[in-house]
Design an enzyme around this catalytic site. Structure first.
Site, PDB file in Angstrom:
ATOM      1  N   LYS A   1      76.739 -41.170  71.869  1.00 25.05           N
ATOM      2  CA  LYS A   1      77.531 -40.807  71.310  1.00 25.05           C
ATOM      3  C   LYS A   1      78.046 -40.199  69.662  1.00 25.05           C
ATOM      4  CE  LYS A   1      80.025 -44.534  73.708  1.00 25.05           C
ATOM      5  NZ  LYS A   1      80.299 -45.820  73.593  1.00 25.05           N
TER       6      LYS A   1
ATOM      7  N   GLY B   1      82.987 -56.809  81.174  1.00 24.17           N
ATOM      8  CA  GLY B   1      82.663 -55.026  81.451  1.00 24.17           C
ATOM      9  C   GLY B   1      82.747 -54.546  80.624  1.00 24.17           C
TER      10      GLY B   1
ATOM     11  N   GLY C   1      86.356 -50.028  78.422  1.00 21.30           N
ATOM     12  CA  GLY C   1      87.293 -51.213  79.000  1.00 21.30           C
ATOM     13  C   GLY C   1      87.131 -49.822  79.827  1.00 21.30           C
TER      14      GLY C   1
END
Ligand code: HSE
Length: 431
Positions: free
Chosen positions: A205, A187, A302
């Site tokens: 980012k 994930g 996550g």
């Protein structure tokens, strides 16, 4: 006790993490804050997720306006991702005087101007801790704890998937494809994993971080982006022999005439703290005038680390609601582009090359003649194996050279008849 009502757009992995955290921590938060934070409604259209929400007794709607236009909702959490319709939803929420919490890095990096301007015009705020570095409170640190510092540079390992892949390849000899599959199964990866491995996620980012560090808008298209697609296991092994490891770094750095903002794989000396940031861990290494050097490290992807960041933002806003507005202090400034983003041509650094060349006399001399012509000086060279008249890897490290010259030299070298594959070039980062 004052009640803060939340509306959530999108109940994917992070959204369901947010619900879990809010429910599990309700009593603790009430005790610590003296506020009741309540998730009033969720907008979700996926029938499986709708069923899941209903089973958890959550009010679900399929029309975002039931959140964006509900006068009782104070904070809208946007977790649907992508540019549209997330942008329109956020703008509507802000115009309706609702604060916004988002994890949407692509939207902030590419369309942040409109969002921040609208927030300012409406006297509300946008918080986005979850957009960079999952569980690491990097944005809060830069905006609050480090505010008195002049930031000189930041070096981020800010894509968990790429770092996981590089770590699995170098430590277990795992191949690229299976390492990526593992990251997807856990994930970590984006819906479209191309964003992870091509460096785009990192670029989103670093655009956000650079904006905060240097207090100016960064045009996404000005960022140089290169991913880990071309890195082979052999490069990781050869780099090791030279005393380096390979990391995908996102760099924002003050230079003499402007800012360098770039994302690409780098050779990092094995002894450097960033070399030891493994697996899905993210880290941001900061150089600043007052603190010197600092490293913030944590899980960068996550469900729960990211939900922790979202809930942290919700709490920060909740604490402010009802208080005199102190928001101007925290708000990101508009778009006074003061320093230009430098082109890669001006970069001066050391390079690692892996040539794939026929094993025959004069190969090295022809390569080094071209390098010499462009004033590129060789530090060290190793030929791997011996296969007469067949292709072999020749691995080379250079001294500092200009990117512009490197590109010209490689273009000529790649045309030589004995070069059998495009040369791999990785920059060495002297951090
Ligand atoms: N796909 C991202 C990563 C998730 O691998 O880091 C967090 O932004």
């Amino acid at each position: 006790m004052k009640k803060i009502n939340l509306g959530l757009l999108g109940f994917g992995t992070i959204g369901s993490g947010v619900l879990r955290v809010l429910r599990k921590k309700a009593a603790l938060l009430e005790n610590k804050l003296g506020l009741r934070i309540s998730l009033k409604r969720v907008c979700e259209v996926n029938p499986v997720l709708v069923k899941k929400l209903r089973s958890k007794k959550v009010d679900v709607c399929n029309n975002a306006d039931r959140i964006l236009e509900d006068p009782q909702i104070d904070i809208v959490i946007e977790l649907i991702g992508g540019i549209h319709p997330a942008k329109e939803y956020i703008l509507k929420a802000l115009r309706n005087k609702k604060h916004v919490v988002t994890a949407n890095k692509a939207l902030l990096a590419e369309e942040g101007e409109d969002i921040f301007k609208t927030a300012k015009e409406n006297g509300v705020d946008v918080y986005f801790e979850a957009s960079v570095g999952g569980g690491i409170p990097i944005i809060r640190s830069l905006r609050e704890g480090l505010i008195a510092n002049k930031i000189e540079s930041i070096y981020g390992i800010i894509n968990g998937t790429s770092n996981y892949i590089l770590t699995r390849m170098s430590e277990s000899g795992c191949d690229f494809k299976s390492a990526l599959k593992e990251a997807q199964k856990r994930g970590y990866a984006e819906k479209n994993p191309h964003f992870d491995i091509s460096g785009i996620d990192c670029a989103h980012k670093i655009a956000i971080l650079a904006r905060i560090c240097f207090n100016q808008a960064v045009k996404f298209k000005d960022i140089y982006i290169e991913g880990i697609n071309d890195i082979e296991l052999s490069d990781l092994n050869y780099a090791q022999e030279f005393g380096f490891c390979i990391k995908l770094l996102a760099i924002a750095k003050k230079a003499k005439d402007g800012l360098q903002i770039r994302v690409h794989p780098c050779l990092v000396p094995k002894g450097h703290v960033l070399a030891n940031v493994r697996s899905v861990y993210n880290a941001v290494f900061i150089k600043a005038d007052l603190i010197g050097k600092a490293l913030l490290q944590g899980e960068g992807a996550g469900q729960l680390p990211t939900a922790s960041a979202v809930v942290g933002d919700v709490i920060s806003i909740s604490q402010k609601i009802g208080l005199e507005s102190q928001m101007d202090f925290l708000k990101i400034k508009g778009s006074n582009l003061s320093k230009k983003i430098l082109s890669m041509d001006q970069l001066n650094t050391r390079y690692y090359f892996r040539f794939t060349a026929l094993d025959k006399p004069e190969v090295l001399s022809k390569i080094s003649r071209i390098l010499g012509k462009f004033k590129i000086s060789i530090y060290s060279v190793i030929q791997k194996g011996r296969r007469q008249s067949q292709a072999v890897p020749i691995v080379m490290m250079t001294h500092e050279a200009r990117e512009k010259d490197i590109c010209k030299a490689l273009a000529q070298i790649n045309k030589l008849s004995f070069i059998k594959k495009k040369t791999v070039a990785i920059r060495v980062e002297g951090i």
